[in-house]
Design a protein around this motif. Structure first.
Motif, short mmCIF file in Angstrom:
data_model
loop_
_atom_site.label_atom_id
_atom_site.label_comp_id
_atom_site.label_asym_id
_atom_site.label_seq_id
_atom_site.Cartn_x
_atom_site.Cartn_y
_atom_site.Cartn_z
N VAL A 124 -11.01 2.46 7.67
CA VAL A 124 -11.29 2.08 6.28
C VAL A 124 -11.94 3.27 5.60
CG1 VAL A 124 -12.51 0.52 4.73
CG2 VAL A 124 -11.61 -0.35 6.90
N ARG A 125 -11.33 3.70 4.53
CA ARG A 125 -11.82 4.90 3.85
C ARG A 125 -12.02 4.60 2.37
NH1 ARG A 125 -7.97 10.00 2.69
NH2 ARG A 125 -9.40 11.25 1.44
N ILE A 126 -13.16 5.00 1.85
CA ILE A 126 -13.46 4.82 0.43
C ILE A 126 -13.11 6.10 -0.31
CG2 ILE A 126 -15.26 4.38 -1.28
CD1 ILE A 126 -16.74 2.78 0.83
N ILE A 127 -12.32 5.95 -1.38
CA ILE A 127 -11.95 7.11 -2.21
C ILE A 127 -12.52 6.89 -3.60
CG2 ILE A 127 -10.05 8.56 -3.01
CD1 ILE A 127 -8.27 7.26 -0.93
N THR A 128 -13.23 7.86 -4.10
CA THR A 128 -13.82 7.74 -5.44
C THR A 128 -13.34 8.82 -6.40
OG1 THR A 128 -15.75 9.00 -4.69
CG2 THR A 128 -15.90 6.60 -4.58
N ASP A 129 -12.71 9.86 -5.88
CA ASP A 129 -12.19 10.91 -6.75
C ASP A 129 -10.93 10.41 -7.45
OD1 ASP A 129 -12.17 13.95 -7.46
OD2 ASP A 129 -10.11 13.49 -6.81
N ARG A 130 -10.95 10.43 -8.77
CA ARG A 130 -9.86 9.85 -9.54
C ARG A 130 -8.52 10.54 -9.25
NH1 ARG A 130 -11.54 6.73 -13.92
NH2 ARG A 130 -9.64 7.23 -15.05
N GLU A 131 -8.55 11.86 -9.16
CA GLU A 131 -7.31 12.58 -8.90
C GLU A 131 -6.75 12.24 -7.52
OE1 GLU A 131 -5.55 17.17 -8.86
OE2 GLU A 131 -7.64 16.78 -9.42
N GLU A 132 -7.63 12.15 -6.54
CA GLU A 132 -7.17 11.81 -5.19
C GLU A 132 -6.64 10.39 -5.14
OE1 GLU A 132 -8.68 11.80 -0.52
OE2 GLU A 132 -10.12 12.14 -2.16
N ALA A 222 0.87 -1.35 8.25
CA ALA A 222 0.20 -0.14 8.73
C ALA A 222 -0.89 0.34 7.79
CB ALA A 222 1.22 0.98 8.94
N ILE A 223 -0.64 0.34 6.48
CA ILE A 223 -1.58 0.91 5.52
C ILE A 223 -1.65 0.01 4.29
CG2 ILE A 223 -2.22 2.96 4.20
CD1 ILE A 223 -0.29 4.55 5.94
N ALA A 224 -2.84 -0.16 3.76
CA ALA A 224 -3.04 -0.92 2.53
C ALA A 224 -3.99 -0.17 1.62
CB ALA A 224 -3.59 -2.31 2.82
N MET A 225 -3.81 -0.36 0.32
CA MET A 225 -4.71 0.24 -0.66
C MET A 225 -5.17 -0.86 -1.60
SD MET A 225 -4.10 3.62 -3.04
CE MET A 225 -5.51 4.47 -3.77
N LEU A 226 -6.51 -0.99 -1.74
CA LEU A 226 -7.11 -2.01 -2.58
C LEU A 226 -8.04 -1.34 -3.59
CD1 LEU A 226 -8.16 -4.68 0.09
CD2 LEU A 226 -6.06 -4.63 -1.26
N PRO A 227 -8.17 -1.93 -4.77
CA PRO A 227 -9.08 -1.35 -5.77
C PRO A 227 -10.51 -1.80 -5.55
CG PRO A 227 -7.97 -3.26 -6.71
CD PRO A 227 -7.42 -3.08 -5.31
N LEU A 228 -11.46 -0.94 -5.88
CA LEU A 228 -12.87 -1.30 -5.89
C LEU A 228 -13.33 -1.66 -7.29
CD1 LEU A 228 -14.38 1.35 -3.43
CD2 LEU A 228 -14.00 -1.09 -3.02
N THR A 229 -12.50 -1.36 -8.28
CA THR A 229 -12.75 -1.70 -9.67
C THR A 229 -11.51 -2.42 -10.19
OG1 THR A 229 -11.86 0.41 -10.46
CG2 THR A 229 -14.23 0.33 -9.99
N PRO A 230 -11.56 -3.08 -11.34
CA PRO A 230 -10.38 -3.80 -11.83
C PRO A 230 -9.11 -2.96 -11.88
CG PRO A 230 -12.29 -4.42 -13.11
CD PRO A 230 -12.74 -3.31 -12.20
N THR A 231 -9.23 -1.71 -12.37
CA THR A 231 -8.04 -0.86 -12.46
C THR A 231 -7.77 -0.10 -11.18
OG1 THR A 231 -9.25 1.06 -13.30
CG2 THR A 231 -8.47 -0.55 -14.93
N SER A 241 -6.70 -0.45 9.39
CA SER A 241 -6.98 -1.43 10.44
C SER A 241 -5.83 -2.44 10.49
CB SER A 241 -8.30 -2.16 10.16
OG SER A 241 -8.40 -3.32 10.95
N SER A 242 -5.18 -2.56 11.63
CA SER A 242 -4.03 -3.45 11.75
C SER A 242 -4.43 -4.90 11.51
CB SER A 242 -3.37 -3.30 13.13
OG SER A 242 -4.30 -3.61 14.16
N VAL A 243 -5.66 -5.27 11.90
CA VAL A 243 -6.12 -6.65 11.70
C VAL A 243 -6.23 -6.97 10.21
CG1 VAL A 243 -8.03 -8.25 12.09
CG2 VAL A 243 -7.34 -6.68 13.90
N ILE A 244 -6.87 -6.08 9.46
CA ILE A 244 -7.06 -6.32 8.02
C ILE A 244 -5.72 -6.25 7.29
CG2 ILE A 244 -8.19 -5.50 5.93
CD1 ILE A 244 -10.44 -4.43 7.68
N VAL A 245 -4.92 -5.24 7.61
CA VAL A 245 -3.63 -5.08 6.93
C VAL A 245 -2.72 -6.28 7.20
CG1 VAL A 245 -1.59 -3.65 6.68
CG2 VAL A 245 -3.82 -2.58 6.94
N ALA A 246 -2.73 -6.80 8.43
CA ALA A 246 -1.91 -7.97 8.74
C ALA A 246 -2.36 -9.18 7.92
CB ALA A 246 -1.99 -8.28 10.23
#
Length: 333
Positions: A124-132, A222-231, A241-246
């Motif tokens: 689980v990785r948190i990304i905060t850089d808008r460009e990334e 295998a991989i999921a991307m979720l927002p931490l803010t509405p947009t 994590s296979s458990v969370i993604v499943a």
């Protein structure tokens, strides 16, 4: 005997060698070989002679010091054996290139490589850089091997005044199933509906739901991307994590079963008869007091029905907007 050899050649080599090469080979078989100097005329050019020799389907043999060399066909079973050996060499070479590419991908984007062990600290990785966030969001689609799933709503940082569709790439055709769930309000905006249409024309399966609480992107399990803010543009979670993604995949499938296919004609209304009646009057522009008098109920009852209608339609604003939305969906004739 010649006919049997030709039939064997076609049976053994069909679809394993190019049709043009197979045709040249069967002509050479039918002739039982030919003088080397006559090969180009018989087979349709010097390129075909070279191609047969390179493929191990023919060879030049000497008939002695006083006789010119001949171009002789290899027996069909030996030609098949040689072809399979060549395909095996190519497969091994392609596999080595694939592994090298995956290693490079792991070095560049550890989140996108199936070679990264699940015990790593990047589940689980948190990304905060808008460009990334933008780059990962756009490139995540390339990680899908079987299924690509997205959920989208109208939470955007700027007005929908330009097309932002990212249709499935051509490589998806016949290999990756692409499905998308959209909040119905996305399909009730001129730009939004055109964005969905572009994706559908490219092969996406699209369905609509009255309300979608958050955006989501899923590549297989295998991989999921979720927002931490509405947009999702100020912060996002990248999950391997296979458990969370499943679990997210199961959530998507549950919503998919409830959703209405994009473009479906006159989908069934979720409203009860009394709600349908009140909605029709709201669409006509009648006030709550007028509706209450006409239906024979209190104004508070009309308001309660109106709130239920808006909730079912996924609208939280003006009554007339909810009525107009229902008309577009075919729930009001």
């Amino acid at each position: 005997m010649v006919v049997e050899a030709k039939e064997a050649a076609v049976r053994l080599l069909k679809d394993l060698v190019p049709d043009e090469l197979l045709a040249a080979y069967t002509r050479l078989l039918a002739q039982g070989g030919c003088l080397e100097n006559d090969g180009a005329d018989l087979l349709g050019g010097a390129e075909q002679v070279e191609a047969l020799i390179d493929a191990g389907m023919a060879h030049v043999q000497s008939s002695g010091p006083a006789l010119p060399p001949r171009l002789a066909p290899v027996p069909p079973d030996l030609a098949l054996q040689g072809r399979l050996a060549e395909l095996t060499r190519r497969l091994v070479a392609d596999q080595e290139r694939l592994l090298a590419g995956q290693r490079r991908m792991a070095e560049t984007h550890p989140w996108a490589s199936p070679m990264v062990d699940e015990s790593s600290d990047r589940l689980v990785r948190i990304i905060t850089d808008r460009e990334e966030i933008g780059n990962v969001s756009r490139s995540l689609i390339t990680a899908a091997r079987h299924d690509w799933m997205t959920m989208d709503n109208q939470s955007v940082e700027r007005p929908m005044d330009e097309l932002t569709a990212v249709p499935p790439p051509p490589s998806f055709e016949g290999h990756v199933r692409c499905r998308a769930l959209y909040e119905t309000s996305c399909a009730e905006h001129a730009v939004g509906v055109r964005t969905i249409e572009i994706a559908v024309e490219a092969g996406e399966e699209a369905r609509l739901l009255p309300k979608i609480g958050m955006k989501m992107k899923l590549a297989d399990e295998a991989i999921a991307m979720l927002p931490l803010t509405p947009t999702g543009m100020s912060g996002a979670l990248l999950i391997r994590s296979s458990v969370i993604v499943a679990a997210l995949r199961e959530y998507f499938e549950l919503l998919w079963e409830r959703a209405i296919p994009f473009g479906a004609a006159n989908p069934e209304s979720p409203l009860k008869p009394r709600e349908q009646q009140i909605l029709s009057m709201l669409a006509e522009g009648l006030t709550e007091a007028s509706i209450a008098k006409r239906v024979g109920v209190s104004v508070s009852t009309v308001r309660r029905h109106a709130a239920t209608i808006r909730e079912k339609l996924g609208f939280d604003h003006h009554h007339f907007a909810a009525g107009a939305a229902a008309v577009r969906r075919g729930w009001i004739p």
